[in-house]
Design an enzyme around this catalytic site. Structure first.
Site, short mmCIF file in Angstrom:
data_model
loop_
_atom_site.label_atom_id
_atom_site.label_comp_id
_atom_site.label_asym_id
_atom_site.label_seq_id
_atom_site.Cartn_x
_atom_site.Cartn_y
_atom_site.Cartn_z
CB SER A 1 -0.92 0.02 1.23
OG SER A 1 -1.56 1.27 1.37
N GLY B 1 6.18 2.05 6.95
CA GLY B 1 5.79 1.02 7.89
C GLY B 1 4.77 1.44 8.92
CG HIS C 1 18.53 20.87 40.23
ND1 HIS C 1 17.69 20.07 40.97
CD2 HIS C 1 18.24 22.15 40.58
CE1 HIS C 1 16.93 20.83 41.73
NE2 HIS C 1 17.25 22.11 41.52
#
Length: 467
Positions: A43, A49, A452
Protein backbone atom coordinates in the site's frame (compact mmCIF):
# COMPACT_ATOMS: atom_id res chain seq x y z
CA UNK A 1 14.40 -6.23 -16.05
CA UNK A 2 13.67 -9.44 -18.01
CA UNK A 3 10.62 -8.97 -20.24
CA UNK A 4 11.10 -11.96 -22.49
CA UNK A 5 8.11 -13.77 -21.00
CA UNK A 6 4.53 -12.66 -20.61
CA UNK A 7 5.24 -11.43 -17.07
CA UNK A 8 8.15 -9.02 -16.46
CA UNK A 9 10.89 -10.31 -14.16
CA UNK A 10 13.00 -8.08 -11.94
CA UNK A 11 16.30 -9.53 -10.75
CA UNK A 12 17.80 -8.24 -7.50
CA UNK A 13 20.44 -8.91 -4.89
CA UNK A 14 17.94 -8.16 -2.12
CA UNK A 15 14.14 -8.09 -2.04
CA UNK A 16 12.39 -6.68 1.02
CA UNK A 17 8.70 -7.34 1.63
CA UNK A 18 7.25 -4.63 3.86
CA UNK A 19 8.38 -1.02 4.30
CA UNK A 20 8.87 -1.21 8.08
CA UNK A 21 11.81 0.02 10.13
CA UNK A 22 14.10 -2.99 9.85
CA UNK A 23 13.48 -3.67 6.17
CA UNK A 24 13.65 -0.11 4.90
CA UNK A 25 16.85 0.62 6.83
CA UNK A 26 18.49 -2.51 5.46
CA UNK A 27 17.32 -1.70 1.93
CA UNK A 28 18.78 1.81 2.11
CA UNK A 29 22.06 0.57 3.58
CA UNK A 30 22.64 -2.09 0.90
CA UNK A 31 21.43 0.07 -1.98
CA UNK A 32 23.86 2.71 -0.77
CA UNK A 33 26.60 0.10 -1.13
CA UNK A 34 25.56 -0.59 -4.71
CA UNK A 35 23.50 -3.75 -4.24
CA UNK A 36 20.42 -3.99 -6.43
CA UNK A 37 17.47 -3.74 -4.03
CA UNK A 38 13.72 -4.09 -4.53
CA UNK A 39 11.39 -2.83 -1.80
CA UNK A 40 7.85 -4.25 -2.06
CA UNK A 41 5.01 -2.58 -0.14
CA UNK A 42 1.39 -3.48 -0.73
CA UNK A 43 0.00 0.00 0.00
CA UNK A 44 1.26 3.47 -0.84
CA UNK A 45 -0.35 4.50 2.46
CA UNK A 46 2.20 2.39 4.34
CA UNK A 47 5.51 3.67 2.99
CA UNK A 48 7.68 3.79 6.10
CA UNK A 49 5.79 1.02 7.89
CA UNK A 50 3.46 0.69 10.85
CA UNK A 51 5.28 3.07 13.19
CA UNK A 52 4.94 6.28 11.22
CA UNK A 53 1.56 5.54 9.64
CA UNK A 54 -0.66 3.69 12.12
CA UNK A 55 1.50 3.16 15.19
CA UNK A 56 3.99 5.10 17.26
CA UNK A 57 3.99 8.46 15.50
CA UNK A 58 0.25 9.12 15.05
CA UNK A 59 -0.70 7.77 18.48
CA UNK A 60 1.95 9.79 20.29
CA UNK A 61 1.08 12.89 18.29
CA UNK A 62 -2.52 12.54 19.44
CA UNK A 63 -1.38 11.85 23.01
CA UNK A 64 0.56 15.12 22.93
CA UNK A 65 -2.44 16.97 21.51
CA UNK A 66 -4.67 15.49 24.20
CA UNK A 67 -2.25 16.61 26.91
CA UNK A 68 -1.99 20.15 25.54
CA UNK A 69 -4.80 22.50 26.59
CA UNK A 70 -6.47 24.44 23.78
CA UNK A 71 -9.05 26.85 25.20
CA UNK A 72 -9.57 28.52 21.82
CA UNK A 73 -11.43 25.56 20.34
CA UNK A 74 -14.33 23.45 21.52
CA UNK A 75 -13.58 19.74 22.20
CA UNK A 76 -14.97 18.51 18.88
CA UNK A 77 -13.00 21.02 16.84
CA UNK A 78 -9.89 20.47 18.91
CA UNK A 79 -10.08 16.73 18.31
CA UNK A 80 -10.71 17.08 14.56
CA UNK A 81 -7.79 19.51 14.25
CA UNK A 82 -5.53 17.07 16.11
CA UNK A 83 -6.53 14.23 13.78
CA UNK A 84 -5.93 16.42 10.71
CA UNK A 85 -2.52 17.52 11.99
CA UNK A 86 -1.63 13.92 12.70
CA UNK A 87 -2.60 12.90 9.18
CA UNK A 88 -0.47 15.73 7.78
CA UNK A 89 2.49 14.56 9.86
CA UNK A 90 2.20 10.94 8.74
CA UNK A 91 1.84 12.02 5.09
CA UNK A 92 5.02 14.10 5.42
CA UNK A 93 6.97 11.22 6.93
CA UNK A 94 5.54 8.77 4.41
CA UNK A 95 6.87 10.93 1.60
CA UNK A 96 10.28 11.23 3.22
CA UNK A 97 10.48 7.46 3.66
CA UNK A 98 9.61 6.86 0.02
CA UNK A 99 12.19 9.42 -1.07
CA UNK A 100 14.83 7.77 1.13
CA UNK A 101 14.81 4.77 -1.21
CA UNK A 102 13.58 6.37 -4.43
CA UNK A 103 16.60 8.68 -4.60
CA UNK A 104 18.99 5.70 -4.59
CA UNK A 105 19.86 4.48 -8.09
CA UNK A 106 20.21 0.88 -6.92
CA UNK A 107 16.80 0.76 -5.22
CA UNK A 108 13.38 0.18 -6.78
CA UNK A 109 10.11 0.60 -4.86
CA UNK A 110 7.30 -1.64 -6.06
CA UNK A 111 3.77 -1.11 -4.77
CA UNK A 112 1.77 -4.32 -4.78
CA UNK A 113 0.99 -7.52 -2.91
CA UNK A 114 3.85 -10.04 -2.77
CA UNK A 115 3.45 -13.82 -2.62
CA UNK A 116 6.25 -16.36 -2.55
CA UNK A 117 6.20 -18.65 -5.57
CA UNK A 118 9.54 -20.24 -4.77
CA UNK A 119 12.48 -19.93 -2.35
CA UNK A 120 14.00 -17.04 -4.35
CA UNK A 121 10.91 -15.78 -6.16
CA UNK A 122 8.03 -13.43 -5.37
CA UNK A 123 5.04 -12.65 -7.55
CA UNK A 124 3.79 -9.10 -7.02
CA UNK A 125 0.32 -8.05 -8.11
CA UNK A 126 -1.36 -4.63 -8.23
CA UNK A 127 -4.74 -4.62 -9.92
CA UNK A 128 -4.25 -6.24 -13.33
CA UNK A 129 -0.48 -5.79 -13.23
CA UNK A 130 1.89 -8.62 -12.31
CA UNK A 131 5.63 -8.61 -11.71
CA UNK A 132 8.01 -11.40 -10.71
CA UNK A 133 10.90 -10.48 -8.41
CA UNK A 134 13.82 -12.87 -8.06
CA UNK A 135 16.44 -12.20 -5.42
CA UNK A 136 19.46 -13.85 -3.85
CA UNK A 137 18.38 -12.63 -0.40
CA UNK A 138 14.84 -11.91 0.78
CA UNK A 139 13.76 -10.12 3.94
CA UNK A 140 10.20 -10.36 5.20
CA UNK A 141 9.03 -7.46 7.37
CA UNK A 142 5.26 -7.47 6.98
CA UNK A 143 4.44 -6.53 10.57
CA UNK A 144 1.37 -7.59 12.54
CA UNK A 145 -2.40 -7.13 12.41
CA UNK A 146 -4.96 -6.44 15.15
CA UNK A 147 -6.65 -9.55 16.53
CA UNK A 148 -10.46 -9.79 16.36
CA UNK A 149 -11.44 -12.89 18.37
CA UNK A 150 -14.62 -14.83 17.50
CA UNK A 151 -16.82 -12.89 19.91
CA UNK A 152 -20.43 -12.73 18.66
CA UNK A 153 -21.05 -9.42 16.93
CA UNK A 154 -17.47 -8.13 17.20
CA UNK A 155 -16.68 -8.38 13.50
CA UNK A 156 -20.19 -7.54 12.38
CA UNK A 157 -20.75 -4.34 14.37
CA UNK A 158 -20.63 -1.08 12.45
CA UNK A 159 -19.24 0.64 15.54
CA UNK A 160 -16.25 -1.60 16.34
CA UNK A 161 -12.88 -0.26 15.19
CA UNK A 162 -9.24 -1.22 15.45
CA UNK A 163 -6.57 1.27 16.51
CA UNK A 164 -5.84 1.97 12.83
CA UNK A 165 -9.43 2.97 12.14
CA UNK A 166 -9.78 5.00 15.33
CA UNK A 167 -6.72 7.05 14.42
CA UNK A 168 -8.47 8.20 11.24
CA UNK A 169 -11.81 9.00 12.88
CA UNK A 170 -12.32 12.79 12.78
CA UNK A 171 -15.49 12.78 14.86
CA UNK A 172 -14.69 12.67 18.56
CA UNK A 173 -16.29 9.70 20.33
CA UNK A 174 -18.45 10.87 23.22
CA UNK A 175 -18.39 7.41 24.78
CA UNK A 176 -15.59 5.00 24.01
CA UNK A 177 -15.54 1.37 25.11
CA UNK A 178 -12.04 -0.13 25.02
CA UNK A 179 -11.68 -3.90 24.90
CA UNK A 180 -8.37 -5.01 26.39
CA UNK A 181 -5.92 -3.87 29.04
CA UNK A 182 -2.51 -3.84 27.36
CA UNK A 183 -0.36 -1.04 25.91
CA UNK A 184 -2.63 -0.06 23.03
CA UNK A 185 -5.79 -0.23 25.14
CA UNK A 186 -4.38 1.92 27.93
CA UNK A 187 -2.85 4.51 25.60
CA UNK A 188 -6.07 5.03 23.65
CA UNK A 189 -8.19 5.04 26.81
CA UNK A 190 -6.01 7.72 28.40
CA UNK A 191 -5.82 9.76 25.19
CA UNK A 192 -9.57 9.85 24.58
CA UNK A 193 -10.34 10.59 28.22
CA UNK A 194 -8.05 13.61 27.89
CA UNK A 195 -10.03 14.67 24.82
CA UNK A 196 -13.17 14.58 26.96
CA UNK A 197 -14.64 11.17 26.14
CA UNK A 198 -16.45 9.01 28.65
CA UNK A 199 -14.16 5.95 28.53
CA UNK A 200 -14.80 2.45 29.85
CA UNK A 201 -12.01 -0.11 29.64
CA UNK A 202 -13.01 -3.78 29.84
CA UNK A 203 -10.22 -6.20 30.77
CA UNK A 204 -10.75 -9.96 31.02
CA UNK A 205 -7.98 -10.52 33.58
CA UNK A 206 -7.78 -9.41 37.21
CA UNK A 207 -5.81 -6.27 36.32
CA UNK A 208 -4.67 -4.18 33.38
CA UNK A 209 -1.03 -4.16 32.24
CA UNK A 210 -0.55 -7.70 33.53
CA UNK A 211 3.21 -7.72 32.88
CA UNK A 212 3.78 -5.08 35.57
CA UNK A 213 3.99 -5.40 39.36
CA UNK A 214 0.66 -5.12 41.23
CA UNK A 215 1.67 -1.93 43.08
CA UNK A 216 2.63 -0.26 39.80
CA UNK A 217 -0.64 -1.33 38.16
CA UNK A 218 -2.59 -0.05 41.14
CA UNK A 219 -1.00 3.37 40.78
CA UNK A 220 -1.50 3.40 37.01
CA UNK A 221 -5.17 2.47 37.47
CA UNK A 222 -5.57 5.21 40.06
CA UNK A 223 -4.14 7.79 37.65
CA UNK A 224 -6.35 6.57 34.80
CA UNK A 225 -9.43 6.69 37.03
CA UNK A 226 -8.49 10.23 38.00
CA UNK A 227 -8.64 11.24 34.35
CA UNK A 228 -12.06 9.70 33.89
CA UNK A 229 -11.29 6.19 32.67
CA UNK A 230 -13.61 3.59 34.19
CA UNK A 231 -11.74 0.28 34.46
CA UNK A 232 -13.69 -2.96 34.69
CA UNK A 233 -11.54 -6.05 35.32
CA UNK A 234 -12.65 -9.65 35.28
CA UNK A 235 -14.89 -8.76 32.33
CA UNK A 236 -15.38 -11.73 30.01
CA UNK A 237 -16.83 -10.54 26.71
CA UNK A 238 -20.13 -12.18 25.74
CA UNK A 239 -21.28 -10.28 22.65
CA UNK A 240 -21.35 -6.93 20.88
CA UNK A 241 -24.65 -5.60 19.56
CA UNK A 242 -25.55 -2.56 17.48
CA UNK A 243 -28.56 -0.74 18.90
CA UNK A 244 -30.74 2.26 18.12
CA UNK A 245 -31.73 3.08 21.68
CA UNK A 246 -31.14 6.23 23.67
CA UNK A 247 -28.32 4.53 25.59
CA UNK A 248 -26.05 4.46 22.55
CA UNK A 249 -25.54 2.92 19.12
CA UNK A 250 -23.53 -0.06 20.40
CA UNK A 251 -23.58 -2.16 23.53
CA UNK A 252 -21.02 -4.61 24.88
CA UNK A 253 -22.32 -7.43 27.06
CA UNK A 254 -19.78 -8.86 29.47
CA UNK A 255 -19.80 -11.30 32.36
CA UNK A 256 -17.92 -11.12 35.66
CA UNK A 257 -16.27 -14.00 37.51
CA UNK A 258 -19.53 -14.79 39.31
CA UNK A 259 -21.31 -15.19 35.99
CA UNK A 260 -23.37 -12.01 36.27
CA UNK A 261 -23.90 -10.16 33.00
CA UNK A 262 -23.60 -6.41 32.59
CA UNK A 263 -23.90 -4.08 29.63
CA UNK A 264 -21.72 -1.12 28.68
CA UNK A 265 -22.92 1.32 26.02
CA UNK A 266 -20.82 3.48 23.73
CA UNK A 267 -20.59 5.35 20.46
CA UNK A 268 -17.43 3.51 19.43
CA UNK A 269 -15.84 0.25 20.57
CA UNK A 270 -12.06 -0.10 20.23
CA UNK A 271 -10.90 -3.71 19.92
CA UNK A 272 -7.38 -3.66 21.39
CA UNK A 273 -7.06 -7.37 22.02
CA UNK A 274 -3.55 -7.99 20.75
CA UNK A 275 -1.78 -8.24 17.41
CA UNK A 276 -0.80 -11.28 15.37
CA UNK A 277 2.07 -11.60 12.85
CA UNK A 278 1.01 -10.83 9.28
CA UNK A 279 1.93 -14.02 7.43
CA UNK A 280 -1.41 -15.13 5.96
CA UNK A 281 -1.42 -15.00 2.17
CA UNK A 282 2.36 -14.64 1.81
CA UNK A 283 2.74 -18.12 0.31
CA UNK A 284 5.45 -19.06 2.79
CA UNK A 285 4.84 -22.76 2.20
CA UNK A 286 5.87 -22.36 -1.44
CA UNK A 287 9.25 -21.11 -0.24
CA UNK A 288 9.64 -23.71 2.50
CA UNK A 289 9.51 -21.11 5.28
CA UNK A 290 8.28 -22.41 8.65
CA UNK A 291 5.91 -20.61 11.01
CA UNK A 292 4.98 -21.29 14.64
CA UNK A 293 1.58 -21.90 16.20
CA UNK A 294 0.88 -18.14 16.27
CA UNK A 295 1.70 -17.75 12.60
CA UNK A 296 5.01 -15.98 13.29
CA UNK A 297 7.93 -16.82 11.03
CA UNK A 298 10.42 -19.01 12.89
CA UNK A 299 13.90 -17.51 13.01
CA UNK A 300 17.22 -18.31 14.64
CA UNK A 301 19.27 -15.84 16.65
CA UNK A 302 20.54 -14.31 13.40
CA UNK A 303 16.96 -13.90 12.12
CA UNK A 304 17.41 -16.50 9.41
CA UNK A 305 14.31 -18.52 8.61
CA UNK A 306 14.20 -22.21 7.68
CA UNK A 307 15.51 -20.96 4.33
CA UNK A 308 18.97 -19.54 5.19
CA UNK A 309 18.78 -16.83 2.50
CA UNK A 310 15.43 -15.53 3.83
CA UNK A 311 15.31 -13.37 6.96
CA UNK A 312 12.32 -12.13 8.98
CA UNK A 313 12.49 -8.81 10.84
CA UNK A 314 10.14 -6.87 13.09
CA UNK A 315 6.76 -7.99 14.39
CA UNK A 316 6.38 -10.79 11.84
CA UNK A 317 9.04 -12.92 13.55
CA UNK A 318 7.12 -13.06 16.83
CA UNK A 319 9.59 -11.00 18.87
CA UNK A 320 8.87 -7.85 20.91
CA UNK A 321 6.62 -5.55 18.88
CA UNK A 322 8.68 -2.36 19.13
CA UNK A 323 10.04 -0.36 16.22
CA UNK A 324 13.41 0.00 17.94
CA UNK A 325 13.69 -3.80 18.15
CA UNK A 326 13.00 -3.92 14.41
CA UNK A 327 15.85 -1.43 13.98
CA UNK A 328 18.14 -3.76 15.89
CA UNK A 329 16.90 -6.62 13.69
CA UNK A 330 18.31 -4.61 10.78
CA UNK A 331 21.71 -4.48 12.49
CA UNK A 332 21.69 -8.25 12.99
CA UNK A 333 20.81 -8.96 9.35
CA UNK A 334 23.26 -6.36 8.01
CA UNK A 335 26.03 -8.02 10.01
CA UNK A 336 25.08 -11.36 8.45
CA UNK A 337 25.19 -9.97 4.94
CA UNK A 338 28.20 -7.63 4.98
CA UNK A 339 29.77 -7.98 8.44
CA UNK A 340 31.48 -10.72 10.41
CA UNK A 341 28.19 -12.41 11.29
CA UNK A 342 28.66 -12.28 15.06
CA UNK A 343 25.83 -9.97 16.03
CA UNK A 344 22.67 -11.77 17.16
CA UNK A 345 19.44 -11.27 19.05
CA UNK A 346 21.12 -12.94 22.04
CA UNK A 347 23.25 -9.80 22.42
CA UNK A 348 20.28 -7.69 23.47
CA UNK A 349 20.28 -6.51 27.07
CA UNK A 350 18.15 -4.06 28.97
CA UNK A 351 15.63 -3.22 26.25
CA UNK A 352 13.24 -0.59 27.66
CA UNK A 353 9.55 -0.15 26.91
CA UNK A 354 6.96 2.56 27.52
CA UNK A 355 3.20 2.82 27.81
CA UNK A 356 2.35 6.36 26.68
CA UNK A 357 -0.38 7.13 29.18
CA UNK A 358 -0.01 10.44 31.01
CA UNK A 359 2.36 10.39 32.80
CA UNK A 360 4.09 7.61 30.88
CA UNK A 361 4.87 4.20 32.35
CA UNK A 362 8.32 2.93 31.38
CA UNK A 363 10.31 -0.09 32.44
CA UNK A 364 13.60 -1.81 31.74
CA UNK A 365 14.64 -5.20 33.07
CA UNK A 366 12.82 -7.34 35.60
CA UNK A 367 9.83 -6.51 37.74
CA UNK A 368 10.05 -7.33 41.44
CA UNK A 369 7.70 -10.26 40.83
CA UNK A 370 9.98 -11.69 38.13
CA UNK A 371 13.13 -11.16 40.18
CA UNK A 372 11.68 -12.92 43.24
CA UNK A 373 10.47 -15.79 41.06
CA UNK A 374 14.06 -16.16 39.84
CA UNK A 375 15.22 -16.53 43.45
CA UNK A 376 17.43 -13.45 43.48
CA UNK A 377 18.31 -11.81 46.84
CA UNK A 378 16.79 -8.37 46.48
CA UNK A 379 16.91 -4.80 47.59
CA UNK A 380 13.89 -2.80 46.47
CA UNK A 381 13.07 0.89 46.49
CA UNK A 382 9.63 2.32 45.81
CA UNK A 383 9.30 6.09 45.79
CA UNK A 384 6.25 8.21 45.08
CA UNK A 385 7.18 11.13 42.87
CA UNK A 386 5.37 13.61 45.09
CA UNK A 387 7.60 12.54 48.01
CA UNK A 388 10.86 13.21 46.17
CA UNK A 389 11.71 16.59 47.65
CA UNK A 390 14.99 16.78 45.74
CA UNK A 391 13.25 16.25 42.38
CA UNK A 392 11.25 19.45 41.77
CA UNK A 393 10.95 18.99 38.01
CA UNK A 394 7.65 17.11 38.29
CA UNK A 395 6.10 19.95 40.31
CA UNK A 396 7.49 22.55 37.94
CA UNK A 397 5.52 20.93 35.09
CA UNK A 398 2.51 20.45 37.40
CA UNK A 399 2.52 16.66 37.30
CA UNK A 400 3.92 15.03 40.46
CA UNK A 401 1.81 11.90 39.95
CA UNK A 402 3.19 8.38 39.89
CA UNK A 403 5.97 6.35 41.40
CA UNK A 404 9.39 4.87 40.68
CA UNK A 405 10.63 1.43 41.59
CA UNK A 406 14.10 -0.12 41.52
CA UNK A 407 14.99 -3.79 41.95
CA UNK A 408 18.63 -4.60 42.73
CA UNK A 409 20.58 -7.77 43.53
CA UNK A 410 21.38 -7.45 47.24
CA UNK A 411 24.67 -9.33 46.92
CA UNK A 412 26.19 -7.94 43.71
CA UNK A 413 24.57 -4.48 43.55
CA UNK A 414 23.48 -5.30 39.98
CA UNK A 415 20.49 -3.34 38.73
CA UNK A 416 17.88 -5.93 37.79
CA UNK A 417 15.08 -3.62 36.78
CA UNK A 418 13.56 -0.16 37.10
CA UNK A 419 9.97 0.95 36.57
CA UNK A 420 9.01 4.60 36.24
CA UNK A 421 5.48 5.93 36.17
CA UNK A 422 6.23 9.62 36.02
CA UNK A 423 6.71 12.72 33.93
CA UNK A 424 9.40 12.11 31.28
CA UNK A 425 9.68 8.42 32.21
CA UNK A 426 10.01 7.53 28.52
CA UNK A 427 13.21 9.57 28.39
CA UNK A 428 14.65 8.87 31.84
CA UNK A 429 14.36 5.09 31.43
CA UNK A 430 16.91 5.23 28.62
CA UNK A 431 19.55 6.44 31.08
CA UNK A 432 18.86 3.43 33.27
CA UNK A 433 18.92 1.07 30.30
CA UNK A 434 22.29 2.46 29.21
CA UNK A 435 23.63 2.05 32.75
CA UNK A 436 22.46 -1.57 32.83
CA UNK A 437 24.04 -2.34 29.45
CA UNK A 438 27.28 -0.78 30.70
CA UNK A 439 27.06 -2.94 33.87
CA UNK A 440 27.07 0.06 36.20
CA UNK A 441 26.11 -0.82 39.76
CA UNK A 442 23.19 0.64 41.65
CA UNK A 443 25.66 2.55 43.80
CA UNK A 444 27.30 4.14 40.78
CA UNK A 445 23.94 5.25 39.40
CA UNK A 446 22.91 6.51 42.85
CA UNK A 447 26.04 8.65 43.04
CA UNK A 448 25.82 9.97 39.49
CA UNK A 449 25.78 13.70 38.73
CA UNK A 450 22.66 14.75 36.81
CA UNK A 451 21.33 18.11 35.65
CA UNK A 452 18.94 20.04 37.87
CA UNK A 453 16.02 20.36 37.76
CA UNK A 454 15.43 17.18 35.76
CA UNK A 455 13.65 13.89 36.19
CA UNK A 456 16.94 12.03 35.73
CA UNK A 457 18.16 13.24 39.11
CA UNK A 458 15.40 11.12 40.64
CA UNK A 459 17.92 8.29 40.27
CA UNK A 460 19.88 9.79 43.20
CA UNK A 461 16.79 9.56 45.40
CA UNK A 462 15.48 6.22 44.07
CA UNK A 463 18.71 4.23 44.43
CA UNK A 464 19.42 5.98 47.69
CA UNK A 465 16.29 4.39 49.18
CA UNK A 466 17.05 0.72 48.50
CA UNK A 467 16.09 -1.52 51.39
Amino acid sequence: MDTTGTVPVLEADLAVVGFGKGGKTLAAALAGRGSKVVMIEQSDRMYGGTCINIGCVPTKNLVFAAETPDPLHDPDDRYARAVDETQELTALLRGKNFAMLDRLDAATVVTGRAVFTGPHELTVTAGDDTLVVRAETIVVGTGADPVLPPIPGLRESAHVVTSTELLALRERPRRLVVLGGSYVAVEFAAMHAAFGADVTLLERGPRILKAEDPDVVEEAARILAGTGVRIVTGASLVRVEDADGADGPVRVVHRNAAGTEATTYGDVVLAALGRTPHTAGLGLEAAGIDTDERGAIRVDEHLRTSQPHVFAVGDVNGGPQFTYVSLDDYRVVLDQLVGDGRRSTADRRAVPSTVFMTPPLARVGLTETEARAAGRPLKVAVRRVEDMATVPRARIVHDPRGLMKAVVDAETDEILGVTMLSHDAHETINTVALAMRASLTATQVRDGIYTHPSMTEALNDLFGNLR
